[in-house]
Design a protein around this motif. Sequence first.
Motif, short mmCIF file in Angstrom:
data_model
loop_
_atom_site.label_atom_id
_atom_site.label_comp_id
_atom_site.label_asym_id
_atom_site.label_seq_id
_atom_site.Cartn_x
_atom_site.Cartn_y
_atom_site.Cartn_z
N ALA A 1 0.85 -1.19 0.00
CA ALA A 1 0.00 0.00 0.00
C ALA A 1 0.89 1.24 0.00
O ALA A 1 2.01 1.21 0.53
CB ALA A 1 -0.93 0.01 1.21
N PHE A 2 0.38 2.30 -0.61
CA PHE A 2 1.15 3.55 -0.67
C PHE A 2 0.16 4.70 -0.78
O PHE A 2 -0.87 4.58 -1.43
CB PHE A 2 2.09 3.54 -1.89
CG PHE A 2 3.06 4.70 -1.92
CD1 PHE A 2 4.24 4.64 -1.21
CD2 PHE A 2 2.79 5.84 -2.67
CE1 PHE A 2 5.14 5.70 -1.22
CE2 PHE A 2 3.68 6.90 -2.71
CZ PHE A 2 4.86 6.83 -1.99
N SER A 3 0.47 5.80 -0.13
CA SER A 3 -0.38 6.99 -0.17
C SER A 3 0.46 8.21 -0.50
O SER A 3 1.64 8.29 -0.13
CB SER A 3 -1.10 7.21 1.17
OG SER A 3 -1.98 6.15 1.45
N GLU A 4 -0.15 9.16 -1.16
CA GLU A 4 0.49 10.43 -1.48
C GLU A 4 -0.48 11.55 -1.13
O GLU A 4 -1.59 11.62 -1.65
CB GLU A 4 0.85 10.50 -2.96
CG GLU A 4 1.55 11.77 -3.39
CD GLU A 4 2.97 11.90 -2.86
OE1 GLU A 4 3.52 13.03 -2.92
OE2 GLU A 4 3.55 10.90 -2.39
N ALA A 5 -0.06 12.43 -0.22
CA ALA A 5 -0.92 13.53 0.22
C ALA A 5 -1.00 14.59 -0.88
O ALA A 5 -0.06 14.80 -1.65
CB ALA A 5 -0.37 14.15 1.50
N PHE A 6 -2.16 15.26 -0.95
CA PHE A 6 -2.31 16.41 -1.85
C PHE A 6 -1.69 17.63 -1.20
O PHE A 6 -1.77 17.81 0.03
CB PHE A 6 -3.79 16.69 -2.12
CG PHE A 6 -4.50 15.64 -2.94
CD1 PHE A 6 -3.81 14.85 -3.84
CD2 PHE A 6 -5.87 15.46 -2.81
CE1 PHE A 6 -4.47 13.89 -4.61
CE2 PHE A 6 -6.54 14.52 -3.57
CZ PHE A 6 -5.84 13.72 -4.47
N SER A 7 -1.10 18.49 -2.03
CA SER A 7 -0.63 19.77 -1.51
C SER A 7 -1.83 20.62 -1.12
O SER A 7 -2.95 20.40 -1.58
CB SER A 7 0.20 20.50 -2.58
OG SER A 7 -0.62 20.90 -3.66
#
Length: 368
Positions: free
Chosen positions: A35-41
């Motif tokens: 699993a991997f997540s990337e936050a929005f700016s």
Amino acid sequence: MMPDLYIGLMSGTSLDGADGVLADFSDGKLKVIAAFSEAFSDSFRAELLALNSPAGNELHRAAMVGNELAKVYAKVANALKVKASGPVTAIGAHGQTVRHQPQKDTGYTIQLNNPALLVELTGIDVVADFRSRDVAAGGQGAPLVPAFHQAMFGGADSTVAVMNVGGISNISVLPPSGSTTPVIGFDCGPGNALMDAWCQQHTGKPFDEGGAWAASGKVVKGLLESLLSEPYLQLPPPKSTGRDLFSMHWLASKLAAYSSERPEDIQNALTEFTARACIAAVSEYAKDSAELLVCGGGAFNTHLMHRLQAGLPAMRVSSSESRGLPPLQVEAAAFAWLARQAIHREPGNLASVTGAAGPRILGAIYPA
């Protein structure tokens, strides 16, 4: 046994970022490999939020957001691809919902995305635009997760209720396998969207961690009654909703008579509103379930979970983690499953949930 690998990507109404999972279906059941997540700016999140309401130059701005979202998705997908033990068959990319108006004959639903760019950036087939086919068939186009919930959490002996508390809350009621009772699912009302927005506005934090700020306040009873008077809550399913209805503009109209109340008391009322809407749905449509599984970001809101348990004393309220799938992986896993359904030309909707004319293969396929 050869791996049967798919990537699922989800960015929901909470607007916090993109979540992704690498899923293996080779033994007939979903297994999350990574699993991997990337936050929005902050600026990207603000633009996504702005596009939920009419404004100038929307077509250009929406296209630019679609491009940027595809780049975020690609970052998540490429991080997952290196964890794969073989080729990834396809990516299921939900896109970002900015309009959801599924009324019959004139209905539509819009998810910003650029699947063609995502193919270019990953080299993997992409399945996108999952909701439109169901809407074209007379359905709500949402929620789509109940079919996956049935495959993942359905029990042989008893009814299981699953509550996803993302920006919007939705319920899946899963009858025992072999039962002639259909699966039921619908959007209950707001999930984290209003709580997060109010918290951001008054504390500068993107969400109320653990619900601690709400727990420090007290319910503003008049406000809670006003919130609960929203007609949507009384509509029978099939039904779906989003920020088109439960927006800060909607909330401002409810708060006009309560401007002197403490912000933490408003937050308490908003949390109670989310809890009561969920409790009402469970009590009416899943009263024979012994268990309520909660997923989405709301599963980490301790105060909300306590309020759900208090309102459903005969049920065990627990996180989906107890069934082996962490709360923030469930929706991304659902879109990996939906992508696989599309690739295999299998239906991804449940007409009993969305109100569509029948089973439909969901999603548009963009070949690598």
